[in-house]
Design a protein around this motif. Sequence first.
Motif, PDB file in Angstrom:
ATOM      1  N   LEU A   1       0.779  -1.340  -0.116  1.00 30.75           N
ATOM      2  CA  LEU A   1      -0.090   0.026   0.085  1.00 30.75           C
ATOM      3  C   LEU A   1       0.893   0.929  -0.105  1.00 30.75           C
ATOM      4  O   LEU A   1       1.498   1.711   1.115  1.00 30.75           O
ATOM      5  N   THR A   2       1.078   1.848  -0.996  1.00 35.02           N
ATOM      6  CA  THR A   2       1.866   3.124  -1.165  1.00 35.02           C
ATOM      7  C   THR A   2       1.065   4.322  -1.166  1.00 35.02           C
ATOM      8  O   THR A   2       1.965   5.364  -0.830  1.00 35.02           O
ATOM      9  N   SER A   3      -0.325   4.319  -0.941  1.00 34.25           N
ATOM     10  CA  SER A   3      -0.707   5.577  -0.570  1.00 34.25           C
ATOM     11  C   SER A   3      -2.198   5.359   0.080  1.00 34.25           C
ATOM     12  O   SER A   3      -2.724   4.165  -0.280  1.00 34.25           O
ATOM     13  N   CYS A   4      -2.487   6.096   0.768  1.00 30.83           N
ATOM     14  CA  CYS A   4      -3.917   5.789   1.653  1.00 30.83           C
ATOM     15  C   CYS A   4      -5.324   6.252   0.764  1.00 30.83           C
ATOM     16  O   CYS A   4      -5.885   7.502   1.388  1.00 30.83           O
ATOM     17  N   VAL A   5      -5.395   5.807  -0.207  1.00 29.57           N
ATOM     18  CA  VAL A   5      -6.563   6.282  -1.034  1.00 29.57           C
ATOM     19  C   VAL A   5      -7.595   5.172  -0.730  1.00 29.57           C
ATOM     20  O   VAL A   5      -7.593   3.964  -0.973  1.00 29.57           O
ATOM     21  N   TYR A   6      -8.816   5.783  -0.130  1.00 32.44           N
ATOM     22  CA  TYR A   6      -9.916   4.870   0.324  1.00 32.44           C
ATOM     23  C   TYR A   6     -11.105   5.029  -0.757  1.00 32.44           C
ATOM     24  O   TYR A   6     -11.698   6.077  -0.758  1.00 32.44           O
ATOM     25  N   ASP A   7     -11.205   3.971  -1.501  1.00 32.54           N
ATOM     26  CA  ASP A   7     -12.357   3.974  -2.549  1.00 32.54           C
ATOM     27  C   ASP A   7     -12.632   2.755  -2.648  1.00 32.54           C
ATOM     28  O   ASP A   7     -12.222   1.737  -2.152  1.00 32.54           O
ATOM     29  N   GLU A   8     -13.733   2.505  -3.755  1.00 36.63           N
ATOM     30  CA  GLU A   8     -14.247   1.148  -3.877  1.00 36.63           C
ATOM     31  C   GLU A   8     -13.300   0.137  -4.414  1.00 36.63           C
ATOM     32  O   GLU A   8     -13.439  -1.037  -4.040  1.00 36.63           O
ATOM     33  N   GLU A   9     -12.249   0.765  -5.162  1.00 38.92           N
ATOM     34  CA  GLU A   9     -11.127  -0.177  -5.588  1.00 38.92           C
ATOM     35  C   GLU A   9     -10.390  -0.880  -4.615  1.00 38.92           C
ATOM     36  O   GLU A   9      -9.977  -1.762  -4.447  1.00 38.92           O
ATOM     37  N   TYR A  10      -9.990   0.296  -3.428  1.00 38.06           N
ATOM     38  CA  TYR A  10      -9.124  -0.351  -2.436  1.00 38.06           C
ATOM     39  C   TYR A  10     -10.062  -1.376  -1.749  1.00 38.06           C
ATOM     40  O   TYR A  10      -9.571  -2.415  -1.442  1.00 38.06           O
ATOM     41  N   CYS A  11     -11.357  -0.946  -1.350  1.00 38.64           N
ATOM     42  CA  CYS A  11     -12.110  -2.082  -0.345  1.00 38.64           C
ATOM     43  C   CYS A  11     -12.207  -3.385  -1.319  1.00 38.64           C
ATOM     44  O   CYS A  11     -12.116  -4.370  -0.607  1.00 38.64           O
ATOM     45  N   SER A  12     -12.326  -3.451  -2.531  1.00 36.45           N
ATOM     46  CA  SER A  12     -12.543  -4.724  -3.184  1.00 36.45           C
ATOM     47  C   SER A  12     -11.100  -5.221  -3.251  1.00 36.45           C
ATOM     48  O   SER A  12     -11.119  -6.580  -3.093  1.00 36.45           O
ATOM     49  N   THR A  13     -10.105  -4.509  -3.349  1.00 32.80           N
ATOM     50  CA  THR A  13      -8.736  -5.206  -3.366  1.00 32.80           C
ATOM     51  C   THR A  13      -8.412  -6.009  -2.039  1.00 32.80           C
ATOM     52  O   THR A  13      -7.915  -6.863  -1.966  1.00 32.80           O
ATOM     53  N   VAL A  14      -8.720  -5.193  -0.822  1.00 30.42           N
ATOM     54  CA  VAL A  14      -8.586  -5.803   0.310  1.00 30.42           C
ATOM     55  C   VAL A  14      -9.461  -7.068   0.645  1.00 30.42           C
ATOM     56  O   VAL A  14      -8.852  -8.196   0.905  1.00 30.42           O
ATOM     57  N   ALA A  15     -10.678  -7.088  -0.042  1.00 28.91           N
ATOM     58  CA  ALA A  15     -11.606  -8.060   0.228  1.00 28.91           C
ATOM     59  C   ALA A  15     -11.035  -9.483  -0.500  1.00 28.91           C
ATOM     60  O   ALA A  15     -11.003 -10.559  -0.041  1.00 28.91           O
ATOM     61  N   ALA A  16     -10.405  -9.051  -1.776  1.00 23.47           N
ATOM     62  CA  ALA A  16      -9.968 -10.204  -2.622  1.00 23.47           C
ATOM     63  C   ALA A  16      -8.645 -10.697  -1.864  1.00 23.47           C
ATOM     64  O   ALA A  16      -8.490 -11.925  -2.218  1.00 23.47           O
ATOM     65  N   PHE A  17      -7.961  -9.718  -1.157  1.00 28.59           N
ATOM     66  CA  PHE A  17      -6.518 -10.168  -0.561  1.00 28.59           C
ATOM     67  C   PHE A  17      -6.960 -11.234   0.418  1.00 28.59           C
ATOM     68  O   PHE A  17      -6.308 -12.323   0.426  1.00 28.59           O
ATOM     69  N   PHE A  18      -7.952 -10.832   1.288  1.00 28.36           N
ATOM     70  CA  PHE A  18      -8.329 -11.717   2.355  1.00 28.36           C
ATOM     71  C   PHE A  18      -8.976 -13.152   1.920  1.00 28.36           C
ATOM     72  O   PHE A  18      -8.828 -14.099   2.649  1.00 28.36           O
ATOM     73  N   ARG A  19      -9.750 -13.030   0.778  1.00 28.67           N
ATOM     74  CA  ARG A  19     -10.309 -14.316   0.326  1.00 28.67           C
ATOM     75  C   ARG A  19      -9.137 -15.233   0.166  1.00 28.67           C
ATOM     76  O   ARG A  19      -9.161 -16.622  -0.086  1.00 28.67           O
ATOM     77  N   ARG A  20      -8.369 -14.606  -0.797  1.00 31.81           N
ATOM     78  CA  ARG A  20      -6.946 -15.493  -1.348  1.00 31.81           C
ATOM     79  C   ARG A  20      -6.431 -16.083  -0.087  1.00 31.81           C
ATOM     80  O   ARG A  20      -5.957 -17.290   0.107  1.00 31.81           O
ATOM     81  N   VAL A  21      -5.919 -15.235   1.115  1.00 30.64           N
ATOM     82  CA  VAL A  21      -5.297 -15.612   2.092  1.00 30.64           C
ATOM     83  C   VAL A  21      -5.944 -16.813   2.872  1.00 30.64           C
ATOM     84  O   VAL A  21      -5.387 -17.940   3.188  1.00 30.64           O
ATOM     85  N   ASP A  22      -7.388 -16.719   2.822  1.00 27.81           N
ATOM     86  CA  ASP A  22      -8.062 -17.687   3.444  1.00 27.81           C
ATOM     87  C   ASP A  22      -8.000 -18.954   2.730  1.00 27.81           C
ATOM     88  O   ASP A  22      -8.098 -20.078   3.211  1.00 27.81           O
ATOM     89  N   SER A  23      -8.470 -18.937   1.325  1.00 29.78           N
ATOM     90  CA  SER A  23      -8.471 -20.264   0.577  1.00 29.78           C
ATOM     91  C   SER A  23      -6.977 -20.923   0.607  1.00 29.78           C
ATOM     92  O   SER A  23      -7.265 -22.100   0.222  1.00 29.78           O
ATOM     93  N   LEU A  24      -5.964 -20.270   0.541  1.00 26.46           N
ATOM     94  CA  LEU A  24      -4.608 -20.797   0.583  1.00 26.46           C
ATOM     95  C   LEU A  24      -4.191 -21.313   2.097  1.00 26.46           C
ATOM     96  O   LEU A  24      -3.164 -21.903   2.083  1.00 26.46           O
TER      97      LEU A  24
END
Length: 439
Positions: free
Chosen positions: A254-277
Amino acid sequence: MTECEPGRKKGKRRVVIAVFVVLVLVLAAAALLWVCSPLYIDPYRGTVQSDEPSLALEDVLTGEQAREDLDYLMTCLRERHPAWLDGSGKDAVAEEAYQQARSSIGDEISVLEFYRLAAGVAASLRDAHTTVSWRPDPDVPYYYIDTGVTIAQLGLPLTINGVPSDEVLAAYKAISSFELDEYVEHNFWTYGINYDPVLRTCGVDTSDGVDMTFRTETGVQTIHFDFAPLESSGGYPKPDYIMDARNNLAVFTLTSCVYDEEYCSTVAAFFRRVDSLGIENVIVDLRGNTGGNSLVANEFLRYLDVDQYRAWDCAVRYGWYLKWYRDQVYVNDRAEPTFDGSLYVLTDLNTFSSGMDFAMLVADNDLGTLVGEPCGNLPDSYGDLLRFLLPNSRLRFNVSYKKWCRIDQEKAGEPITPDVLCPSEDALNRAYELIQGEA
């Protein structure tokens, strides 16, 4: 029955009329106060979002124009900045800097010289978020040193166009708003020294490039640097992540603190992958993150297995009143899938503002392990920007209207310092070592 005397009747009538007039005036004043108070206490009154360029550094202001700009800067500071109400004494320092700057203005002054004066007044507060800045015309090239060998790789220069580099650095610090010496010095040697306008504001003649001297194994060597137009970077990189299932870890960058829909969806996708693996270790790389919206941290922490965590106390200035919000607790609005593994956060001197806040939430709530360098600004600081434009020079300036306090008050006044200290470039490898039990 005895009649009242005529004089007494008139006296009573005058008293009644006087009381009535006073009552009307009081009600009118109350109504006026009720109407006008919201306008006065609104922190955002008079702010701008203009991208208008400043006057060229070579342009000249009359003394009257310069004083008008400086007076406007000081009025905004007095009316908005918490330092004028918090008893810190920083307001007195700024008032003295203002008086000295104002008295030094003659019949005319260049925009460059005025920028130094105005920036110095803002810098006297030692508030990294209250700044004066010069915005170049987007149609005019912005020049920087274009070379395959960065200055940082050559070591610190001894002189810059014959001026001792320590003097140039001192001039840079005098017009820079910062809280930590390490941060501003790092910024100058890593970034500022490469840019033509920065060197010019520090008193270096850049009309024919710059000659810098360096100490080498064969003695002192002089290297000439030319400037080239700076190409647009296209903005900050988007948040990204990698999965390293073999080493049981994932890295979220995370190189900047931009809070938007893209950020939220990226975080959600990240933790889904963490959980699945089935990954048990997460690394958040905040190196170079200069801030933005602090909600990025809250969104990320939603996926941790915690019900609530402490947040920072703060004071908000509303006109003549400084309102405190104390004992702040953030109830975690949990999201699925929940991560209950180990969290590591990488920081360096460029982890700043909301990037630093992210690291503080983790550190002061014992949610994870910090690795790297101390963050670039203090948790006990001012922040949240109000943006203004000086009427004549068109210089832009930001004024903080909130005061923040560190979550862990036993460490008040201290920077966010990692549990594992190491150079920025080594932080990721050190986190790997910690996870693999090799540290």
